[in-house]
Design a protein around this motif. Structure first.
Motif, PDB file in Angstrom:
ATOM      1  N   MET A   1     -14.656  41.228 -31.347  1.00 16.57           N
ATOM      2  CA  MET A   1     -13.624  40.219 -31.521  1.00 16.57           C
ATOM      3  C   MET A   1     -12.404  40.475 -30.642  1.00 16.57           C
ATOM      4  SD  MET A   1     -13.806  39.946 -35.704  1.00 16.57           S
ATOM      5  CE  MET A   1     -12.447  38.803 -35.878  1.00 16.57           C
ATOM      6  N   SER A   2     -12.249  41.694 -30.145  1.00 17.98           N
ATOM      7  CA  SER A   2     -11.028  42.057 -29.428  1.00 17.98           C
ATOM      8  C   SER A   2     -10.839  41.244 -28.150  1.00 17.98           C
ATOM      9  CB  SER A   2     -11.037  43.555 -29.098  1.00 17.98           C
ATOM     10  OG  SER A   2     -12.147  43.878 -28.279  1.00 17.98           O
ATOM     11  N   SER A   3     -11.954  40.785 -27.536  1.00 19.59           N
ATOM     12  CA  SER A   3     -11.832  40.002 -26.305  1.00 19.59           C
ATOM     13  C   SER A   3     -11.127  38.674 -26.546  1.00 19.59           C
ATOM     14  CB  SER A   3     -13.216  39.749 -25.696  1.00 19.59           C
ATOM     15  OG  SER A   3     -14.036  39.039 -26.617  1.00 19.59           O
TER      16      SER A   3
ATOM     17  N   MET B   1      -6.664  40.837 -39.014  1.00 21.95           N
ATOM     18  CA  MET B   1      -6.315  42.166 -38.537  1.00 21.95           C
ATOM     19  C   MET B   1      -6.179  42.196 -37.015  1.00 21.95           C
ATOM     20  SD  MET B   1      -8.832  44.297 -41.118  1.00 21.95           S
ATOM     21  CE  MET B   1      -8.809  45.808 -40.151  1.00 21.95           C
ATOM     22  N   MET B   2      -6.992  41.418 -36.328  1.00 22.70           N
ATOM     23  CA  MET B   2      -6.924  41.367 -34.871  1.00 22.70           C
ATOM     24  C   MET B   2      -5.753  40.512 -34.400  1.00 22.70           C
ATOM     25  SD  MET B   2      -9.372  43.303 -33.925  1.00 22.70           S
ATOM     26  CE  MET B   2      -9.359  42.950 -32.166  1.00 22.70           C
ATOM     27  N   ARG B   3      -5.476  39.452 -35.124  1.00 21.24           N
ATOM     28  CA  ARG B   3      -4.494  38.466 -34.673  1.00 21.24           C
ATOM     29  C   ARG B   3      -3.058  38.919 -34.917  1.00 21.24           C
ATOM     30  NH1 ARG B   3      -6.086  34.794 -37.718  1.00 21.24           N
ATOM     31  NH2 ARG B   3      -4.403  34.815 -39.274  1.00 21.24           N
TER      32      ARG B   3
ATOM     33  N   PRO C   1      -6.743  39.403 -26.406  1.00 19.87           N
ATOM     34  CA  PRO C   1      -6.354  40.421 -25.412  1.00 19.87           C
ATOM     35  C   PRO C   1      -4.877  40.793 -25.502  1.00 19.87           C
ATOM     36  CG  PRO C   1      -6.635  38.271 -24.379  1.00 19.87           C
ATOM     37  CD  PRO C   1      -7.133  38.138 -25.780  1.00 19.87           C
ATOM     38  N   GLN C   2      -4.074  39.936 -26.114  1.00 16.50           N
ATOM     39  CA  GLN C   2      -2.641  40.202 -26.172  1.00 16.50           C
ATOM     40  C   GLN C   2      -2.284  41.261 -27.211  1.00 16.50           C
ATOM     41  OE1 GLN C   2      -4.205  37.583 -27.211  1.00 16.50           O
ATOM     42  NE2 GLN C   2      -3.432  36.844 -29.195  1.00 16.50           N
ATOM     43  N   THR C   3      -3.212  41.578 -28.130  1.00 18.90           N
ATOM     44  CA  THR C   3      -2.894  42.547 -29.183  1.00 18.90           C
ATOM     45  C   THR C   3      -3.439  43.942 -28.891  1.00 18.90           C
ATOM     46  OG1 THR C   3      -4.862  41.899 -30.436  1.00 18.90           O
ATOM     47  CG2 THR C   3      -2.808  40.733 -30.933  1.00 18.90           C
TER      48      THR C   3
END
Length: 486
Positions: free
Chosen positions: A55-57, A28-30, A60-62
């Protein structure tokens, strides 16, 4: 309402500890997209939110939008469903990257028809059936005015709205003190896909004083067919009652098992499964005088055996007479509620846990199971054994990257056998079964005869014979099904 439109549901039923949830959250993050993630409990919603934020760190591109939808004292029930159903309009841009976390209850009570282009992930097996028993002797006129009965098989009737009932809303019922108990019933009838079935042939049947009638409704996986992908996460999902009900209800849906390889290298682990009795656990056992005595004896033993850093649970403490009431006085460690599927909060520091629990189907539930082509044993495995398993595997046994020894305690032999079957299937776990003999004796009352006291060994012999008899019946049933299929 059935449809033959093709639909595929993906199921990740990899073993506990391989990282199913982590892999789903990472995806979901990727990969930027619009995601709806459903988890069992309110507490798990916050936990998933924290995991996504942490996990967002790494991505950072998303930079996705992370949102939760939860009820509160000022925002309960129907408004949560309204907010969930409004998500497609609020995030209409197909290139948006958003991760919304809700509970199973919100998912199953919301209109999901507008989620084209979204992806849904359901973590753990949801309780897909709603069942209630009502006594409404003075309410015939209200039901006849708003709901229509259509006979199904001479025993069950489908409930639909009349023309008058179509103008009635859940909000109307919420603000009516005499009918607010029907909010869920009406919401299910009005939804269309959530068919409501009851055991009345005519609304006049409810008028006899003391008459109790039952209605039930099953979540239809077709409610999620608007999503681009539908995925369930749950160890052994396809063997659970919910999966069997969903498959029996709509055989045109393709269930496609997938596996998560996992990012963890498992280490050898020892698990000791302890049980106290060969008798079957039940609510009546918990509430009986001898059952309460047994539970106090068991809790004294656990209080002397389990370390302070442990956790435990029992049947609902809100009830006046429960396992919780008898066991709480002597238990060490921390009490947490029975439903803990999906959480990882205890896997680092807790190596010991106990679960004194039972969940057998009521007479009404047995009738519903029969109508859906499921058995009483299906119910017990999903609602009792699996609840016990999910609760006890929140311990360090969940972390496959650490070794060591875990001690788990359950009440009865059948629960222990279910745990052992699960652990024996894990290649990195060495599981051992232990009977804790506390000299528990069971009075058996037979009409016209004096009370008979069974010794623990006699109880074991009786339970083994019953278990073997039920196993034989199950083998014969499966053989008949194979013959019918052939």
């Amino acid at each position: 309402m059935k449809t033959t439109k093709p639909m595929t549901v993906f199921v990740d039923q990899s073993p506990v500890g391989v990282g199913k949830t982590y892999a789903a959250l990472e995806a979901m993050m990727r990969v930027p997209a619009r995601y709806l993630f459903a988890t069992e409990r309110r507490e798990s919603v916050r936990e998933i939110e924290e995991r996504l934020t942490s996990m967002s760190s790494a991505y950072p591109q998303t930079s996705p939008t992370i949102k939760t939808i939860l009820s509160s004292p000022h925002n309960r029930g129907y408004s949560v469903s309204t907010e969930t159903a409004a998500l497609p309009a609020n995030y209409a841009n197909p290139s948006a990257h958003v991760c919304v976390i809700i509970t199973h209850a919100a998912l199953m009570s919301s209109d999901l028809s507008g989620f084209a282009g979204w992806h849904v992930v359901v973590d753990e097996v949801p309780a897909i059936i709603v069942q209630e028993t009502l006594e409404t002797a003075t309410d015939r006129d209200f039901f006849e005015r708003n709901y229509r009965l259509t006979d199904i098989n001479g025993r069950w009737s489908r409930v639909d709205l009349t023309e008058v009932g179509k103008s009635l809303t859940s909000n109307d019922l919420a603000h009516c003190q005499s009918h607010d108990y029907l909010r869920t019933f009406h919401q299910r009838v009005a939804s269309g896909l959530r068919a409501v079935v009851c055991d009345l042939q005519d609304w006049s049947d409810m008028e006899v004083r003391g008459t109790q009638w039952n209605w039930w409704s099953i979540f239809n996986v077709r409610q999620m067919e608007a999503f681009s992908t539908v995925k369930f996460l749950g160890s052994g999902f396809m063997e659970k009652l919910s999966a069997k009900m969903l498959q029996n209800y709509d055989r045109d849906v393709e269930w496609l098992p997938v596996s998560t390889k996992g990012h963890r290298v498992p280490k050898r682990k020892t698990v000791n499964v302890h049980y106290f009795t060969d008798a079957y656990a039940s609510r009546y056992y918990f509430e009986s005088e001898h059952g309460q005595d047994h539970l106090r004896t068991i809790s004294r033993y656990l209080g002397q055996t389990m370390p302070a850093m442990s956790y435990w649970s029992a049947n609902n403490p809100a009830r006046e007479l429960t396992a919780y009431k008898a066991i709480r006085q002597f238990m060490p460690g921390q009490y947490i509620s029975p439903k803990q599927a999906g959480t990882s909060a205890y896997q680092t520091d807790y190596h010991d846990a106990a679960m004194i629990y039972a969940s057998k189907p009521s007479k009404a539930h047995k009738a519903v199971l029969e109508a859906l082509g499921c058995t009483e044993q299906d119910w017990i495995e999903t609602n009792e054994y699996e609840t016990v398993l999910q609760f006890l595997t929140r311990t360090s046994v969940r972390d496959s990257t650490t070794g060591g020894t875990t001690n788990l305690y359950v009440l009865s032999r059948d629960q222990a056998d279910y745990l052992m079957a699960f652990f024996d299937a894990q290649p990195h776990i060495s599981a051992h079964l232990h009977h804790v003999d506390l000299g528990l004796e069971y009075p058996v009352v037979k009409r016209g005869r004096p009370v008979v006291i069974l010794t623990p060994s006699e109880t074991k012999e009786k339970a083994d014979a019953k278990r073997a008899y039920k196993a034989r019946l199950e083998r014969e049933r499966r053989a008949r099904l194979r013959e019918d299929a052939a």
